[in-house]
Design an enzyme around this catalytic site. Structure first.
Site, short mmCIF file in Angstrom:
data_model
loop_
_atom_site.label_atom_id
_atom_site.label_comp_id
_atom_site.label_asym_id
_atom_site.label_seq_id
_atom_site.Cartn_x
_atom_site.Cartn_y
_atom_site.Cartn_z
N ASP A 27 -2.87 1.88 -6.03
CA ASP A 27 -1.68 1.89 -5.18
C ASP A 27 -1.64 0.78 -4.15
O ASP A 27 -0.81 0.82 -3.24
CB ASP A 27 -1.58 3.24 -4.47
CG ASP A 27 -2.69 3.43 -3.44
OD1 ASP A 27 -3.85 3.08 -3.74
OD2 ASP A 27 -2.39 3.92 -2.34
N GLU A 28 -2.51 -0.21 -4.28
CA GLU A 28 -2.58 -1.24 -3.25
C GLU A 28 -2.83 -2.60 -3.87
O GLU A 28 -3.64 -2.73 -4.79
CB GLU A 28 -3.70 -0.90 -2.27
CG GLU A 28 -3.82 -1.82 -1.11
CD GLU A 28 -4.90 -1.40 -0.12
OE1 GLU A 28 -5.00 -2.05 0.92
OE2 GLU A 28 -5.64 -0.43 -0.39
N ASP A 37 0.87 -1.17 0.00
CA ASP A 37 0.00 0.00 0.00
C ASP A 37 0.91 1.22 0.00
O ASP A 37 1.65 1.44 0.95
CB ASP A 37 -0.90 -0.02 1.24
CG ASP A 37 -1.99 1.05 1.19
OD1 ASP A 37 -2.01 1.87 0.26
OD2 ASP A 37 -2.83 1.05 2.12
#
Length: 150
Positions: free
Chosen positions: A116-117, A21
Site C-alpha cells: 500500500d505504499e 501511502d
C-alpha cells in the site's frame, strides 16, 4: 555558481517525488468490502485466543491505542468490542496491483515499499504535468474512483 560550456544544460535539477501511502490499508479494505464493519473498531490479524498479532488497525481502533504488531490479547483488552478479521492477502495484492497500474500512467519510476505504499519519481512524467502536487491529486482521485479506497 558553476559555469557550463556553451550549449550544455545543467544536469542539476530538483527531483519531484510523490509518496503514496494508503489509509489503514488492510482494515480499510475490510471496511470497504463489509459495510457492517464501517465506523467500528476493527483489526486485521490473528485471534487473541491463538497468540495473534494485529496486522492493521482501523482508525476507530487506533483511538483505543491499538496499532500494528500489538499482541491481539492486548488489543482486545483495550477495546472489548474490537472486531477481528483474518487477513485476505490475495485481495490486498489485487488492489495493490490496480493501484500500481495507476502509478504507471504517470511514471515508470515507482519504488514500492509495501503493498500500500510507494514513492514515485514524477520529475519527468508521462502526462507532462508540471506540478507533483497536481499529479498526486490525479492519482488520489483515480485510486478512489477505481478502487473505492483512500
Amino acid at each position: 555558481m558553476v559555469e557550463l560550456p556553451l550549449g550544455q544544460e545543467s544536469i542539476a535539477r530538483t527531483r519531484k517525488i510523490v509518496h503514496v501511502d494508503m489509509d489503514a490499508f488492510y482494515a480499510s479494505v475490510e471496511q470497504r468490502d463489509n459495510p457492517s464493519y464501517r465506523g467500528k473498531p476493527l483489526v486485521v490479524g490473528g485471534s487473541p485466543n491463538q497468540r495473534g498479532v494485529v496486522a492493521a488497525a482501523s482508525y476507530e481502533a487506533r483511538k483505543f491505542g491499538i496499532y500494528s504488531a500489538m499482541p491481539s490479547v492486548t488489543a482486545i483488552a483495550r477495546c472489548p468490542g474490537l472486531i477481528f478479521v483474518r487477513p485476505r492477502f490475495d485481495v490486498y495484492r489485487e488492489i495493490s496491483t490496480s493501484i500500481h497500474a495507476i502509478f504507471k500512467r504517470y511514471t515508470d519510476l515507482v519504488e514500492g515499499v509495501a503493498l500500500d505504499e510507494a514513492y514515485l519519481d514524477v520529475t519527468e512524467n508521462k502526462q507532462n504535468i508540471t506540478y507533483a502536487s497536481t499529479i498526486a491529486r490525479h492519482i488520489k482521485t483515480a485510486i478512489f474512483q477505481e478502487t473505492h479506497m483512500t
